[in-house]
Scaffold this motif. Structure first.
Motif, mmCIF file in Angstrom:
data_model
loop_
_atom_site.group_PDB
_atom_site.id
_atom_site.type_symbol
_atom_site.label_atom_id
_atom_site.label_comp_id
_atom_site.label_asym_id
_atom_site.label_seq_id
_atom_site.Cartn_x
_atom_site.Cartn_y
_atom_site.Cartn_z
ATOM 1 N N PRO A 27 81.337 -2.836 -35.657
ATOM 2 C CA PRO A 27 80.716 -1.960 -34.658
ATOM 3 C C PRO A 27 80.549 -2.676 -33.324
ATOM 4 O O PRO A 27 80.725 -3.889 -33.228
ATOM 5 C CB PRO A 27 79.356 -1.650 -35.273
ATOM 6 N N GLY A 28 80.180 -1.914 -32.329
ATOM 7 C CA GLY A 28 79.906 -2.488 -31.024
ATOM 8 C C GLY A 28 79.635 -1.404 -30.008
ATOM 9 O O GLY A 28 79.627 -0.214 -30.331
ATOM 10 N N LEU A 29 79.439 -1.835 -28.787
ATOM 11 C CA LEU A 29 79.169 -0.908 -27.695
ATOM 12 C C LEU A 29 80.329 -0.813 -26.719
ATOM 13 O O LEU A 29 80.585 0.240 -26.161
ATOM 14 C CB LEU A 29 77.894 -1.334 -26.957
ATOM 15 N N ALA A 30 81.039 -1.936 -26.505
ATOM 16 C CA ALA A 30 82.161 -1.947 -25.561
ATOM 17 C C ALA A 30 83.147 -3.029 -25.983
ATOM 18 O O ALA A 30 82.759 -4.015 -26.619
ATOM 19 C CB ALA A 30 81.663 -2.213 -24.146
ATOM 20 N N TRP A 31 84.421 -2.825 -25.616
ATOM 21 C CA TRP A 31 85.484 -3.770 -25.953
ATOM 22 C C TRP A 31 86.345 -4.032 -24.731
ATOM 23 O O TRP A 31 86.628 -3.123 -23.950
ATOM 24 C CB TRP A 31 86.381 -3.210 -27.063
ATOM 25 N N THR A 32 86.796 -5.268 -24.588
ATOM 26 C CA THR A 32 87.706 -5.619 -23.504
ATOM 27 C C THR A 32 89.142 -5.324 -23.938
ATOM 28 O O THR A 32 89.403 -5.068 -25.119
ATOM 29 C CB THR A 32 87.588 -7.113 -23.146
ATOM 30 N N LEU A 33 90.062 -5.419 -23.007
ATOM 31 C CA LEU A 33 91.474 -5.183 -23.313
ATOM 32 C C LEU A 33 92.011 -6.181 -24.340
ATOM 33 O O LEU A 33 92.930 -5.869 -25.091
ATOM 34 C CB LEU A 33 92.308 -5.253 -22.030
ATOM 35 N N ASP A 34 91.434 -7.388 -24.369
ATOM 36 C CA ASP A 34 91.886 -8.394 -25.319
ATOM 37 C C ASP A 34 91.028 -8.449 -26.589
ATOM 38 O O ASP A 34 91.086 -9.409 -27.352
ATOM 39 C CB ASP A 34 92.007 -9.779 -24.663
ATOM 40 N N GLY A 35 90.249 -7.397 -26.839
ATOM 41 C CA GLY A 35 89.573 -7.240 -28.122
ATOM 42 C C GLY A 35 88.195 -7.824 -28.281
ATOM 43 O O GLY A 35 87.586 -7.695 -29.337
ATOM 44 N N MET B 58 81.275 -11.909 -12.112
ATOM 45 C CA MET B 58 81.353 -11.798 -13.554
ATOM 46 C C MET B 58 80.334 -10.765 -14.033
ATOM 47 O O MET B 58 79.186 -10.777 -13.612
ATOM 48 C CB MET B 58 81.089 -13.162 -14.193
ATOM 49 N N LYS B 59 80.783 -9.880 -14.901
ATOM 50 C CA LYS B 59 79.903 -8.833 -15.425
ATOM 51 C C LYS B 59 79.017 -9.398 -16.529
ATOM 52 O O LYS B 59 79.429 -10.261 -17.295
ATOM 53 C CB LYS B 59 80.726 -7.674 -15.976
ATOM 54 N N LYS B 60 77.809 -8.881 -16.605
ATOM 55 C CA LYS B 60 76.837 -9.318 -17.601
ATOM 56 C C LYS B 60 76.890 -8.408 -18.819
ATOM 57 O O LYS B 60 76.904 -7.183 -18.688
ATOM 58 C CB LYS B 60 75.418 -9.299 -17.020
ATOM 59 N N LYS B 61 76.915 -9.013 -20.014
ATOM 60 C CA LYS B 61 76.929 -8.239 -21.250
ATOM 61 C C LYS B 61 75.719 -7.310 -21.338
ATOM 62 O O LYS B 61 75.846 -6.173 -21.788
ATOM 63 C CB LYS B 61 76.961 -9.162 -22.472
ATOM 64 N N ALA B 62 74.555 -7.795 -20.916
ATOM 65 C CA ALA B 62 73.332 -6.995 -21.011
ATOM 66 C C ALA B 62 73.443 -5.696 -20.202
ATOM 67 O O ALA B 62 73.009 -4.631 -20.652
ATOM 68 C CB ALA B 62 72.125 -7.807 -20.557
ATOM 69 N N GLU B 63 74.037 -5.777 -19.023
ATOM 70 C CA GLU B 63 74.203 -4.582 -18.176
ATOM 71 C C GLU B 63 75.182 -3.593 -18.817
ATOM 72 O O GLU B 63 74.947 -2.385 -18.826
ATOM 73 C CB GLU B 63 74.694 -4.983 -16.785
ATOM 74 N N ILE B 64 76.281 -4.103 -19.334
ATOM 75 C CA ILE B 64 77.279 -3.253 -19.992
ATOM 76 C C ILE B 64 76.671 -2.611 -21.238
ATOM 77 O O ILE B 64 76.871 -1.425 -21.510
ATOM 78 C CB ILE B 64 78.541 -4.065 -20.338
ATOM 79 N N ARG B 65 75.906 -3.393 -21.986
ATOM 80 C CA ARG B 65 75.244 -2.909 -23.199
ATOM 81 C C ARG B 65 74.358 -1.696 -22.883
ATOM 82 O O ARG B 65 74.433 -0.662 -23.550
ATOM 83 C CB ARG B 65 74.420 -4.063 -23.790
ATOM 84 N N ARG C 217 84.269 -7.910 -28.078
ATOM 85 C CA ARG C 217 83.331 -6.787 -28.115
ATOM 86 C C ARG C 217 81.952 -7.204 -27.651
ATOM 87 O O ARG C 217 81.554 -8.363 -27.802
ATOM 88 C CB ARG C 217 83.251 -6.201 -29.512
ATOM 89 N N ILE C 218 81.258 -6.229 -27.126
ATOM 90 C CA ILE C 218 79.855 -6.391 -26.784
ATOM 91 C C ILE C 218 79.092 -5.589 -27.825
ATOM 92 O O ILE C 218 79.239 -4.370 -27.916
ATOM 93 C CB ILE C 218 79.557 -5.879 -25.360
ATOM 94 N N GLY C 219 78.325 -6.310 -28.644
ATOM 95 C CA GLY C 219 77.531 -5.667 -29.678
ATOM 96 C C GLY C 219 76.124 -5.402 -29.175
ATOM 97 O O GLY C 219 75.887 -5.297 -27.965
ATOM 98 N N TYR C 220 75.197 -5.355 -30.102
ATOM 99 C CA TYR C 220 73.808 -5.050 -29.754
ATOM 100 C C TYR C 220 72.997 -6.290 -29.391
ATOM 101 O O TYR C 220 71.839 -6.184 -29.014
ATOM 102 C CB TYR C 220 73.141 -4.286 -30.898
ATOM 103 N N GLY C 221 73.574 -7.473 -29.546
ATOM 104 C CA GLY C 221 72.895 -8.689 -29.125
ATOM 105 C C GLY C 221 72.214 -9.453 -30.237
ATOM 106 O O GLY C 221 71.636 -10.508 -29.996
#
Length: 182
Positions: free
Chosen positions: A120-128, A1-8, A130-134
């Motif tokens: 806003p956000g930093l990244a989005w998955t295919l199902d919408g 499983m990917k970590k939001k912090a790493e993707i951010r 989002r990874i924001g700033y935390g």
């Protein structure tokens, strides 16, 4: 499983090094798609975020909203306890303040409820999702929001995974529409 912090962290680096010509090209396409969409056309009060220099370039959207007298244009204002409201955009620079986050906000505390939020956000998955700033400001607001949500996303920000591959929490809500240059 990917970590939001790493993707951010990865996305912040990508955004900061994004080629300016390509950023401008994609921004124009994405904003054209948004403003041609039904969700934009039917909205009367649109909330957009005031971007930091490396975030999505909303310059032409702000220009359109400023000149379009049929749309009300609101921006976020952060409050204590990681709460947020939206306020009318302050056209007079004296009515604006630069926050500790480096973002422009209104001095006003008069809350306005939008019917469309550009999230806003930093990244989005295919199902919408989002990874924001935390900080959780948008997650808290969206938990009780009944209007439409959309995000403006550069091609590399749309991850080729669904939300089940990332360590999302129950309060991480998906946006309803994603507009990208793809």
């Amino acid at each position: 499983m990917k970590k939001k912090a790493e993707i951010r962290e990865k996305m912040k680096k990508c955004l900061k090094s994004f080629d300016l010509a390509e950023k401008s090209r994609q921004s124009a396409i994405i904003i054209d798609k948004l403003t041609a969409s039904e969700v934009y056309k039917t909205a009367t009060t649109i909330a957009i975020f005031m971007p930091m220099s490396f975030e999505f370039d909303e310059t032409s959207l702000i220009t359109r909203l400023t000149s379009d007298k049929t749309k009300r244009f609101v921006i976020p204002k952060t409050l204590p306890a990681r709460q947020m409201i939206f306020t009318d955009f302050p056209y007079d620079a004296r009515d604006r303040v630069l926050t500790s986050f480096g973002v422009t906000e209104s001095r006003s505390n008069e809350a306005v409820t939008p019917d469309l939020i550009i999230v806003p956000g930093l990244a989005w998955t295919l199902d919408g999702k989002r990874i924001g700033y935390g900080g959780g400001y948008y997650d808290r607001y969206l938990a009780h929001f009944t209007g439409q949500t959309a995000s403006l996303v550069y091609d590399f920000q749309q991850l080729d995974v669904t939300s089940s591959a990332i360590d999302f929490e129950a309060y991480d809500l998906p946006v309803q529409q994603i507009f990208s240059a793809k």
